[in-house]
Design a protein around this motif. Sequence first.
Motif, PDB file in Angstrom:
ATOM      1  N   ARG A 150      37.645 101.984  38.203  1.00  0.00           N
ATOM      2  CA  ARG A 150      36.364 101.689  37.551  1.00  0.00           C
ATOM      3  C   ARG A 150      36.587 101.094  36.165  1.00  0.00           C
ATOM      4  O   ARG A 150      35.855 100.195  35.745  1.00  0.00           O
ATOM      5  CB  ARG A 150      35.518 102.962  37.456  1.00  0.00           C
ATOM      6  CG  ARG A 150      35.010 103.495  38.774  1.00  0.00           C
ATOM      7  CD  ARG A 150      34.140 102.484  39.523  1.00  0.00           C
ATOM      8  NE  ARG A 150      32.947 102.092  38.805  1.00  0.00           N
ATOM      9  CZ  ARG A 150      31.756 102.638  38.985  1.00  0.00           C
ATOM     10  NH1 ARG A 150      31.597 103.625  39.857  1.00  0.00           N
ATOM     11  NH2 ARG A 150      30.714 102.213  38.307  1.00  0.00           N
ATOM     12  N   LYS A 151      37.587 101.607  35.466  1.00  0.00           N
ATOM     13  CA  LYS A 151      37.881 101.062  34.134  1.00  0.00           C
ATOM     14  C   LYS A 151      38.352  99.619  34.235  1.00  0.00           C
ATOM     15  O   LYS A 151      37.946  98.756  33.435  1.00  0.00           O
ATOM     16  CB  LYS A 151      38.943 101.916  33.447  1.00  0.00           C
ATOM     17  CG  LYS A 151      39.241 101.492  32.024  1.00  0.00           C
ATOM     18  CD  LYS A 151      40.227 102.434  31.355  1.00  0.00           C
ATOM     19  CE  LYS A 151      40.491 102.012  29.919  1.00  0.00           C
ATOM     20  NZ  LYS A 151      41.466 102.930  29.256  1.00  0.00           N
ATOM     21  N   ALA A 152      39.207  99.343  35.236  1.00  0.00           N
ATOM     22  CA  ALA A 152      39.678  97.965  35.423  1.00  0.00           C
ATOM     23  C   ALA A 152      38.532  97.055  35.814  1.00  0.00           C
ATOM     24  O   ALA A 152      38.471  95.884  35.405  1.00  0.00           O
ATOM     25  CB  ALA A 152      40.773  97.937  36.489  1.00  0.00           C
ATOM     26  N   ALA A 153      37.573  97.593  36.599  1.00  0.00           N
ATOM     27  CA  ALA A 153      36.435  96.785  37.034  1.00  0.00           C
ATOM     28  C   ALA A 153      35.503  96.448  35.879  1.00  0.00           C
ATOM     29  O   ALA A 153      34.786  95.441  35.933  1.00  0.00           O
ATOM     30  CB  ALA A 153      35.671  97.507  38.135  1.00  0.00           C
ATOM     31  N   ALA A 155      36.497  95.511  32.967  1.00  0.00           N
ATOM     32  CA  ALA A 155      37.076  94.311  32.346  1.00  0.00           C
ATOM     33  C   ALA A 155      37.033  93.113  33.288  1.00  0.00           C
ATOM     34  O   ALA A 155      36.964  91.966  32.841  1.00  0.00           O
ATOM     35  CB  ALA A 155      38.515  94.592  31.920  1.00  0.00           C
ATOM     36  N   HIS A 156      37.084  93.399  34.584  1.00  0.00           N
ATOM     37  CA  HIS A 156      37.080  92.323  35.586  1.00  0.00           C
ATOM     38  C   HIS A 156      36.022  92.657  36.633  1.00  0.00           C
ATOM     39  O   HIS A 156      36.315  93.291  37.650  1.00  0.00           O
ATOM     40  CB  HIS A 156      38.458  92.188  36.238  1.00  0.00           C
ATOM     41  CG  HIS A 156      39.566  91.968  35.254  1.00  0.00           C
ATOM     42  ND1 HIS A 156      39.818  90.753  34.671  1.00  0.00           N
ATOM     43  CD2 HIS A 156      40.475  92.846  34.729  1.00  0.00           C
ATOM     44  CE1 HIS A 156      40.846  90.857  33.842  1.00  0.00           C
ATOM     45  NE2 HIS A 156      41.265  92.118  33.864  1.00  0.00           N
ATOM     46  N   PRO A 157      34.778  92.270  36.418  1.00  0.00           N
ATOM     47  CA  PRO A 157      33.654  92.684  37.281  1.00  0.00           C
ATOM     48  C   PRO A 157      33.823  92.351  38.758  1.00  0.00           C
ATOM     49  O   PRO A 157      33.239  93.014  39.606  1.00  0.00           O
ATOM     50  CB  PRO A 157      32.457  91.923  36.672  1.00  0.00           C
ATOM     51  CG  PRO A 157      32.854  91.674  35.253  1.00  0.00           C
ATOM     52  CD  PRO A 157      34.328  91.452  35.274  1.00  0.00           C
ATOM     53  N   ASP A 158      34.604  91.316  39.086  1.00  0.00           N
ATOM     54  CA  ASP A 158      34.765  90.915  40.484  1.00  0.00           C
ATOM     55  C   ASP A 158      35.950  91.618  41.156  1.00  0.00           C
ATOM     56  O   ASP A 158      36.246  91.331  42.315  1.00  0.00           O
ATOM     57  CB  ASP A 158      34.965  89.401  40.584  1.00  0.00           C
ATOM     58  CG  ASP A 158      33.748  88.630  40.097  1.00  0.00           C
ATOM     59  OD1 ASP A 158      32.633  89.180  40.215  1.00  0.00           O
ATOM     60  OD2 ASP A 158      33.912  87.503  39.603  1.00  0.00           O
ATOM     61  N   LEU A 159      36.592  92.532  40.446  1.00  0.00           N
ATOM     62  CA  LEU A 159      37.809  93.145  40.977  1.00  0.00           C
ATOM     63  C   LEU A 159      37.547  93.915  42.265  1.00  0.00           C
ATOM     64  O   LEU A 159      38.219  93.708  43.283  1.00  0.00           O
ATOM     65  CB  LEU A 159      38.420  94.086  39.929  1.00  0.00           C
ATOM     66  CG  LEU A 159      39.649  94.885  40.386  1.00  0.00           C
ATOM     67  CD1 LEU A 159      40.830  93.954  40.633  1.00  0.00           C
ATOM     68  CD2 LEU A 159      40.027  95.931  39.330  1.00  0.00           C
ATOM     69  N   LEU A 160      36.569  94.826  42.257  1.00  0.00           N
ATOM     70  CA  LEU A 160      36.318  95.663  43.433  1.00  0.00           C
ATOM     71  C   LEU A 160      35.797  94.842  44.605  1.00  0.00           C
ATOM     72  O   LEU A 160      36.150  95.105  45.758  1.00  0.00           O
ATOM     73  CB  LEU A 160      35.333  96.779  43.083  1.00  0.00           C
ATOM     74  CG  LEU A 160      35.845  97.825  42.090  1.00  0.00           C
ATOM     75  CD1 LEU A 160      34.758  98.841  41.766  1.00  0.00           C
ATOM     76  CD2 LEU A 160      37.078  98.535  42.653  1.00  0.00           C
ATOM     77  N   ALA A 161      34.979  93.841  44.303  1.00  0.00           N
ATOM     78  CA  ALA A 161      34.486  92.982  45.382  1.00  0.00           C
ATOM     79  C   ALA A 161      35.644  92.256  46.050  1.00  0.00           C
ATOM     80  O   ALA A 161      35.662  92.071  47.271  1.00  0.00           O
ATOM     81  CB  ALA A 161      33.471  91.988  44.838  1.00  0.00           C
ATOM     82  N   GLY A 162      36.640  91.886  45.260  1.00  0.00           N
ATOM     83  CA  GLY A 162      37.807  91.212  45.821  1.00  0.00           C
ATOM     84  C   GLY A 162      38.672  92.121  46.661  1.00  0.00           C
ATOM     85  O   GLY A 162      39.433  91.662  47.517  1.00  0.00           O
ATOM     86  N   MET A 163      38.575  93.426  46.433  1.00  0.00           N
ATOM     87  CA  MET A 163      39.356  94.385  47.216  1.00  0.00           C
ATOM     88  C   MET A 163      38.644  94.813  48.494  1.00  0.00           C
ATOM     89  O   MET A 163      39.235  95.499  49.325  1.00  0.00           O
ATOM     90  CB  MET A 163      39.652  95.636  46.371  1.00  0.00           C
ATOM     91  CG  MET A 163      40.589  95.399  45.220  1.00  0.00           C
ATOM     92  SD  MET A 163      40.912  96.940  44.303  1.00  0.00           S
ATOM     93  CE  MET A 163      42.165  96.380  43.136  1.00  0.00           C
TER      94      MET A 163
END
Length: 433
Positions: A150-153, A155-163
């Motif tokens: 969640r912390k990484a997301a 900074a990078h809002p599209d991170l979880l969607a990409g996973m």
Amino acid sequence: MSGPVRALSGIELDAFRALRVVAGESMPYFLHALFAVSPVAAPGLGTFAVDAHWRLYMDPDLLIGPARWSPVEGGAALLHEVNHLLRDHAERADALPIPRSHIAFNLAGDAEINDDLIAAGVRLPEGVVTPSALGLPDGLLAEQYYAALRKAAEAHPDLLAGMDDGGPGCGSGAGTSAVAGELPAPQIDGNGPGAGVPDGTGGLSAAAAGMVRRAVAVAVQEYGVSKGRGTLPAGLERWAASTLAPSTVAWTRLLRAAVRRAVSAAASRTDYTYLRPSRRRVAGVVLPAMRGRQVRVTIVVDTSASMGAEDLAAAMGEVGGVLRAGQVSRDRVRLLSCDAETGVPQKVASVAAIKLVGGGGTDMRVGIDAAMADRPAPDVVVVLTDGYTPWPGQPIDARLICAVITDGSAQCPQTPSWATTVTIPRLPGRDAA
């Protein structure tokens, strides 16, 4: 989904049983859980998943179809899903702050499980979620992986969607979204299907699931003892120990409540004072005003050899937190140490200054008498002890809280009926100082 959830056919059930044998050979201490799940067919699911009632949803094509998984792959998938249930990921996910990311928790739960499966020698398919694949260390809990994701997301809002691979995830039993067509909750006793549930797929009640977890935890620890140190994944050993350990939540809540009630009751008492006259006016008479009590608390600590330093620190932390929250200043809190050798209470400044000594046989009545003899006398007396002490036969002029730290292995003298008693379980694996 290409069809409704249903019971397995005969050939599908045989294929499932074969996978269960492979899984049991890899991790024999999981057999109780492997036999506890209720397998159901979920045509078109494309994977295996679980619900919170210990039902295992399996795509029949992965059991008997042309693209069926190999026994090694299917056995590994079965172990993975059972781990979600054993580790109670559904309830743990519910405890997370809202809004909750199902994708992040599914990844976090997978990471918590898969590093242990790899350490146990289970051959997982290529591309499964592992801590290293997420750029995180092994051995963390799902909550820790979730927080990092969640912390990484942020900074990078599209991170979880990409996973998100677009799959259904591991189901509600893994703390994620329910699979399509998930069956309703079983009957209360968990022994039969409810309305709309196929025969043989009733699932488990929460109580039955808890019994399975404890049985597996015992098997894990017995396996570790029989095979020797280092034969079990560290995360699995930690899970078994925490599952079998006495809960520490209850005693902290009880101790906090006991101290809070005692302090509130003492603070509610009022005294008359002429330092500030009353606002009421009577001709020729000066009336006193009402003044709230300044609550004083004395903590009497048993320093016998059977007391554990970490247990004592945990209990003192709870007491101290309540006193600070109740705005009882440090100058109105006294700490007495009952020395087991001399029986003479000593004033100490902090928990760190308390020295646990040998000798045993401490008489906490001496410490309580010393607390009450001090001036000004306390309103609340909190006694931290292992319980091996006589207690006053008559009520004292203060509220008495007996916090008894014990492993429950022996019978301690009964605390006074007029006192408030909180039993504190000794921390697992901790010996007395």
